[in-house]
Structures are given as structure tokens and as C-alpha cells.
Design a protein around this motif. Structure first.
Motif, PDB file in Angstrom:
ATOM      1  N   LEU A 151     -64.192  36.659  34.979  1.00 51.72           N
ATOM      2  CA  LEU A 151     -64.645  35.297  35.312  1.00 51.72           C
ATOM      3  C   LEU A 151     -65.819  35.370  36.280  1.00 51.72           C
ATOM      4  N   GLY A 152     -66.745  34.436  36.098  1.00 52.39           N
ATOM      5  CA  GLY A 152     -67.894  34.364  37.012  1.00 52.39           C
ATOM      6  C   GLY A 152     -67.935  33.013  37.688  1.00 52.39           C
ATOM      7  N   THR A 153     -69.071  32.334  37.556  1.00 53.95           N
ATOM      8  CA  THR A 153     -69.235  31.056  38.250  1.00 53.95           C
ATOM      9  C   THR A 153     -68.377  29.947  37.655  1.00 53.95           C
ATOM     10  N   GLY A 154     -67.798  30.187  36.481  1.00 48.86           N
ATOM     11  CA  GLY A 154     -67.024  29.115  35.817  1.00 48.86           C
ATOM     12  C   GLY A 154     -65.591  28.989  36.291  1.00 48.86           C
ATOM     13  N   VAL A 155     -65.154  29.808  37.220  1.00 44.63           N
ATOM     14  CA  VAL A 155     -63.748  29.768  37.641  1.00 44.63           C
ATOM     15  C   VAL A 155     -63.450  28.462  38.378  1.00 44.63           C
ATOM     16  N   THR A 156     -62.293  27.891  38.087  1.00 46.64           N
ATOM     17  CA  THR A 156     -61.853  26.722  38.868  1.00 46.64           C
ATOM     18  C   THR A 156     -60.423  26.950  39.329  1.00 46.64           C
TER      19      THR A 156
ATOM     20  N   LYS B 233     -55.186  31.881  36.952  1.00 47.07           N
ATOM     21  CA  LYS B 233     -53.998  31.632  36.113  1.00 47.07           C
ATOM     22  C   LYS B 233     -53.572  32.937  35.447  1.00 47.07           C
TER      23      LYS B 233
ATOM     24  N   TYR C 271     -54.763  36.362  34.148  1.00 47.68           N
ATOM     25  CA  TYR C 271     -55.891  36.848  34.971  1.00 47.68           C
ATOM     26  C   TYR C 271     -55.425  37.263  36.371  1.00 47.68           C
TER      27      TYR C 271
ATOM     28  N   GLY D  72     -65.227  33.522  28.660  1.00 42.77           N
ATOM     29  CA  GLY D  72     -66.409  32.684  28.904  1.00 42.77           C
ATOM     30  C   GLY D  72     -67.685  33.525  28.881  1.00 42.77           C
ATOM     31  N   ASN D  73     -68.732  33.013  29.493  1.00 42.09           N
ATOM     32  CA  ASN D  73     -70.003  33.744  29.468  1.00 42.09           C
ATOM     33  C   ASN D  73     -69.981  35.000  30.340  1.00 42.09           C
ATOM     34  N   ASN D  74     -69.169  34.996  31.397  1.00 40.20           N
ATOM     35  CA  ASN D  74     -69.032  36.222  32.182  1.00 40.20           C
ATOM     36  C   ASN D  74     -68.437  37.319  31.288  1.00 40.20           C
TER      37      ASN D  74
ATOM     38  N   ILE E 292     -82.710  27.461  29.513  1.00 42.26           N
ATOM     39  CA  ILE E 292     -82.345  27.442  28.091  1.00 42.26           C
ATOM     40  C   ILE E 292     -82.975  26.236  27.384  1.00 42.26           C
TER      41      ILE E 292
ATOM     42  N   ASP F 129     -71.094  38.712  29.092  1.00 40.17           N
ATOM     43  CA  ASP F 129     -71.881  39.771  29.747  1.00 40.17           C
ATOM     44  C   ASP F 129     -71.155  41.104  29.596  1.00 40.17           C
TER      45      ASP F 129
ATOM     46  N   ASP G  84     -79.665  27.676  34.755  1.00 43.49           N
ATOM     47  CA  ASP G  84     -79.462  28.222  33.407  1.00 43.49           C
ATOM     48  C   ASP G  84     -79.830  27.191  32.343  1.00 43.49           C
TER      49      ASP G  84
ATOM     50  N   GLU H 199     -56.987  28.207  41.371  1.00 45.57           N
ATOM     51  CA  GLU H 199     -56.341  29.509  41.531  1.00 45.57           C
ATOM     52  C   GLU H 199     -56.304  30.250  40.193  1.00 45.57           C
TER      53      GLU H 199
ATOM     54  N   ASP I 129     -71.600  39.646  38.323  1.00 45.94           N
ATOM     55  CA  ASP I 129     -71.977  38.357  38.905  1.00 45.94           C
ATOM     56  C   ASP I 129     -71.131  37.989  40.122  1.00 45.94           C
TER      57      ASP I 129
END
Ligand SMILES: NC(=O)C1=CN([C@@H]2O[C@H](COP(=O)(O)OP(=O)(O)OC[C@H]3O[C@@H](n4cnc5c(N)ncnc54)[C@H](O)[C@@H]3O)[C@@H](O)[C@H]2O)[C@@H](O)CC1
Ligand SMILES: [K+]
Length: 524
Positions: A130-135, A139, A142, A56-58, A17, A61, A13, A137, A160
């Protein structure tokens, strides 16, 4: 299609960009518009749709998807789980676009009950939390919203990734959304091919968002999956009209024992059916009368036996006795007498496929693989249990790290590794990886691995590139199992049926691709 980790996707990405100049706003617009077009095909006009977005970005979308669905006349509401103050950047810009287009988002922060009711009452939930940005467990809130989504009877479409599914390969499996379909953006995420995570995704629908190839090259994400049969056409085995049997290669398959003469013969039959010019079954001599009637097309090389298996002394004779252009060792060898397969690798500089019991014997000789000099490829075809023995790890550890472990192993020992499973991973000695998309649970049966070994060997004799040979054998093996499962239930698939129907499947594939006008995507 490329396969990436979450971190690699971020690099891709960033390159698109910063270096190519495709703005993040544009990519988000592409992602949302392409997704909504694909999602619309699954919707009915009177469906109540809840687009559930994070910050976030997810979530961004999700804002775009909610706008497109509403503009197309669907009853779609936007339920935002993140507080408004926490939404920034392109996602915030798209939230403003949604609102300026005359629509109102509902925020969990200020209207939690209404949001929960909208989710509980929806026919279709679009999970863009949430997409790829999850870290780590999930919270609150969510975690609770994911549980609410999972309890609902609605169809759940994830954007995603299903929210909460971690993008790192070896992370623990956390609670997450369980999707019926996942609209996967740009590239396939690595964990969608891992057994622990696969079931969260449901059906995976790839969605192109316009990221140029160069962005993947820059991230060095050299892992791929073919989801399209037409890709296979350019790689099908091809026979020269003037060919004679000597040109299609001499194959030798070493295996069998008194209790398992069928395994080596199934491998030999598959080798014949997959086009080897001549196939010799190298078997313990006291199994000859049991093995020989099983296949008329094979030749036989009986070697000394002991207790129904190869005698230890037989192994020293193999390199001289075998006159072949490629060899496979393992099917049905048995484990009573130790098999001494290392001289084969050391003395026969021809392609060699090592499978089944032979892999267990190789485990103690692995370090020697690093120091021998060979020009011909070594192909190892372990299932997760055999891979556990080769690496000294547990099966769970093997399954959780299928990609990185395969890459490390193949590079360390300079071999091609075929790590079998629902999505078999093929790794070259340079670390390049291909994931197979064909096959079904009917393959979970004795003998199917022996057939694969025979097919790999036959293809190694017919293709110049070992990676292509191995990949095509795995691909067609699975595709033939899929063909069989369309005609009779998976449970009834027999390993030898795969050998018998291979030719039909190749023929059908050629016809299908011709009918489709050979629209071949060169990016495979
Ligand atoms: N240019 C890009 O980067 C593009 C990204 N796209 C989308 O962006 C996603 C990645 O976006 P982001 O990197 O912003 O990440 P996400 O949107 O996946 O997640 C980030 C958000 O999740 C929160 N979060 C992280 N871990 C959490 C946890 N355990 N529990 C609760 N909240 C948690 C963070 O606070 C942050 O708000 C992709 O999956 C894809 O959907 C697409 O829009 C296409 C373009
Ligand atoms: K999601």
C-alpha cells in the motif's frame, strides 16, 4: 524536491495524466523501472527477494519491480496479497505484462502458506502493498503480513511509503511496515518529515518518475526540501569585494540575565561569525562584567536591570537606544520579570527575530500582530514546546500537525515561522514552506538555538529575501553540526563550535560544488 500530502500527490498525478498526457501506465513503468534500478544497487546476486504487492497502484509498482529484477537475473518472486479479481486498471495491465513476459505471480488468496514462507525466508522484502491510498487501520490480511515482514530478519525496502503509514498529516499512527529504506516516488510525502512517522521510513531514497514541474505548480504544493548540497551554492552568503562594515549591517541582540549571560553572547558571537558588520549585545547592566569578557568583537548597550534581568522600565528605552538594521530578542532573558517586547515590534520597523523567552512574552500579545503595520519581517523561532504556548495546543498536537499549523500561524500573523525539530520547517507569511534536511541529534543541547538566532539575524542583514536568509541560516547551522559530528561524536557538539566552524563549512561547500562542476539543478 517537493513535499506533498497524499491528496496533493493524487492531484499532481491527475494533472500529469489528464492535462499533460503522461499515461498512468507509463508513470507506473517509470516508477517501477527507476525503483528497481535504485534497489539493484543494494542487492547481492544470491539474495532471495520477495516482492510483496497489494492490488492498487502501489502494488502495480511492485509488479513492474518484480519484472525488472527477474529480468536482471535476480531470484525475485512476486507475492500478491490482493485477490486477483480486485486488481484493476494500470496495475492489472502491468500484472498481465509480468505474466506475458513468462513469469508467474503467487496469490495469497489461493496459496497463503507458500506466500508466507516466501516472505519469512527472504533476504530482501520489497514492500509494495500500500502507498498513498491507504485509509485507516490496516485490514487483514495486510495487517498480519506487515507483522510478518516486521518480524523477519530480511532487509525491507518500501516502495513510496511503508505500507500502513497514513498519508494524512494528523492521522493517528497505525501499525505499519518498518522499512530499512524507502524508495520515495516523485515527491517527498509530508508525513516523512513528522516525528511520529519518520522512523517507519528508514533511509529515504528519492526516485524520479518523470512528472513535470507544472503538475506540482497546478496542485499548489509549495513546500520543498533540499537533499542536495549543490542547491545551497547559489544561495551562499556573498560579500562584495568593496564592502565596508557599514554595508554588512548593524545587528543588536537583546537578551541575557544574571544566570544566562552565555546565551546572549553565543547569539552575538554567531551573528559576528555569520557576517554582521557590527554586533551590539543589549544586556541588563548588572550582567555587563560577566558578559563583556566573552566576546571582544561585540559592542555593549547595558540597560537598567532588576533581580539580574532587564527591569520592566528598560523595555520602553529599547526602541530609541538601539541603533541597528536588525534586532533579535530572547536568548537568556529569564522569566522572573515580565519582558515587554511588543513595543519593539511596534516601533522598530527593522527585521526582528523573536526567540526563546521572548516568544513566551509574545504569546499574550499575538492578536496585536494582526493589526500593526510593518514593512520589515518578523521571524519567530519556536521549538515545539514554545509553539505549544503560542498556539495553546499540546506539544503532541503541534508535532502531529507541524505543516498545517505552521502555515496557518504564519499566514494569520504575517510572520516567518521557524518551527524547530529534526526536520525544521520554515514557513513564510504567504504559506510557502521549506523543510531543512541538515543537522543531527547533537543539536539537542542548550545554546544551539541561541547560535541559530544570531545566524538568522546576520543573514537577514545580508540577503534581500528574508525567506532565503532564514532558510540558509537554518541549513548552514545544521550542515555545520553534521560537519562537527563527522569529526567527533554528536554528544560532544558545543553550540559555540557551530559558530567557530561555520566559515570552514561554507568554504568546503564552495569547494565541493566547484569540484562537481557546478551541476546545479535549477528546480530548488
Ligand atoms: N498515476 C499514479 O497515480 C501513480 C501512482 N503510483 C503509486 O500508486 C500509489 C497510490 O495508489 P492507489 O491510489 O491505488 O493506492 P494504494 O495502492 O496505495 O492503495 C490502494 C489499495 O489499498 C487498499 N486499502 C486502503 N486502505 C487499506 C487498509 N487500511 N488496509 C488494507 N487495504 C487498504 C484499497 O482497497 C486499494 O486496493 C502510490 O503510493 C504509488 O506507489 C505510481 O505508480 C506512480 C504513478
Ligand atoms: K509500500
Amino acid at each position: 524536491m517537493y513535499i506533498v500530502s497524499g491528496e496533493e500527490m493524487r492531484q499532481v498525478d491527475r494533472f500529469a495524466i489528464e492535462q499533460i498526457g503522461l499515461g498512468g501506465f507509463t508513470l507506473m513503468e517509470n516508477a517501477g523501472s527507476s525503483c528497481s534500478r535504485a534497489i539493484e544497487r543494494q542487492l547481492k546476486k544470491n539474495n532471495r527477494i520477495a516482492v510483496v504487492s497489494g492490488g492498487g497502484n502501489n502494488g502495480g509498482d511492485g509488479f513492474v519491480i518484480a519484472r525488472y529484477l527477474a529480468e536482471a537475473g535476480f531470484d525475485a518472486t512476486l507475492e500478491v496479497i490482493a485477490p486477483r479479481m480486485k486488481i484493476h486498471g494500470e496495475a492489472y495491465e502491468h500484472l498481465l505484462v509480468y505474466e506475458r513476459a513468462g513469469r508467474a505471480a503467487r496469490f495469497y488468496e489461493t496459496d497463503s502458506e507458500a506466500v508466507e514462507q516466501a516472505i519469512a525466508g527472504a533476504d530482501v522484502i520489497i514492500d509494495a502493498m500500500l502507498g498513498t491510498g491507504v485509509t485507516g487501520e490496516l485490514k487483514p490480511p495486510y495487517k498480519e503480513i506487515a507483522a510478518l515482514i516486521n518480524r523477519s530478519r530480511a532487509l525491507v525496502f518500501a516502495v513510496d511509503l511503508p505500507s500502513g503509514v497514513p498519508s494524512a498529516e494528523a492521522a493517528d499512527i497505525q501499525a505499519g511496515v518498518r522499512a530499512d529504506r524507502t524508495y520515495m516516488l516523485a515527491a517527498r510525502k509530508m508525513n516523512a518529515s513528522l516525528p511520529g512517522y519518520r522512523s517507519f521510513y528508514g533511509t529515504i531514497v528519492p526516485v524520479d518518475i518523470g512528472i513535470p514541474e507544472l503538475a506540482y505548480v497546478s496542485a499548489k504544493a509549495d513546500r520543498r526540501i533540499w537533499l542536495d548540497e549543490q542547491k545551497a551554492l547559489r544561495h551562499l552568503p556573498h560579500r562584495d569585494p568593496d564592502a565596508h562594515k557599514g554595508q554588512s549591517g548593524r545587528a543588536a541582540i537583546i537578551g541575557g540575565s544574571m544566570n544566562m549571560s552565555g546565551a546572549v553572547m553565543m547569539a552575538a558571537e554567531a551573528c559576528v561569525r555569520a557576517g554582521a558588520g557590527r554586533t551590539t549585545a543589549v544586556i541588563p547592566d548588572d550582567t555587563l562584567s560577566a558578559a563583556a569578557p566573552q566576546l571582544k568583537e561585540a559592542m555593549y548597550l547595558p540597560l537598567p536591570s532588576e533581580s539580574g534581568e532587564f527591569a520592566r522600565s528598560a523595555w520602553g528605552k529599547v526602541p530609541e537606544a538601539v541603533h541597528a538594521d536588525g534586532v533579535a530578542v530572547g536568548p537568556g532573558l529569564g522569566r522572573n520579570v515580565t519582558n515587554d517586547i511588543f513595543p519593539l515590534i511596534n516601533q522598530l520597523d527593522i527585521p526582528i527575530v523573536i526567540d526563546a523567552d521572548a516568544l513566551l512574552d509574545l504569546a499574550s500579545d499575538l492578536e496585536q500582530l494582526k493589526i500593526i503595520s510593518r514593512t520589515s519581517p518578523v521571524i519567530l523561532t519556536p521549538h515545539p514546546g514554545e509553539m505549544a504556548v503560542l498556539t495553546g495546543l499540546s506539544i503532541e498536537e503541534v508535532q502531529a500537525g507541524r505543516f498545517s499549523l505552521s502555515a496557518k500561524f504564519a499566514k494569520t500573523y504575517g510572520v516567518y515561522l521557524v518551527l524547530k525539530g529534526r526536520e525544521t520547517i520554515i514557513t513564510g507569511p504567504d504559506g510557502r514552506q521549506w523543510v531543512n534536511s541538515t543537522g543531527n541529534a547533537g543539536l539537542a543541547k542548550g545554546g544551539t538555538g541561541d547560535v541559530l538566532t544570531g545566524m538568522i539575524l546576520a543573514f537577514l542583514l545580508q540577503y534581500e529575501d528574508p525567506a532565503e536568509a532564514v532558510f540558509m541560516a537554518v541549513y548552514l547551522h545544521g550542515l555545520t553540526a553534521d560537519y562537527l559530528a563527522e569529526r567527533a561524536d554528536q554528544i560532544s557538539i558545543n553550540a559555540s563550535d557551530i559558530s567557530h566552524e561555520l566559515g570552514t563549512v561554507i568554504c568546503q561547500l564552495k569547494q565541493k560544488c566547484n569540484e562537481a562542476g557546478r551541476t546545479i539543478d535549477i528546480r530548488d
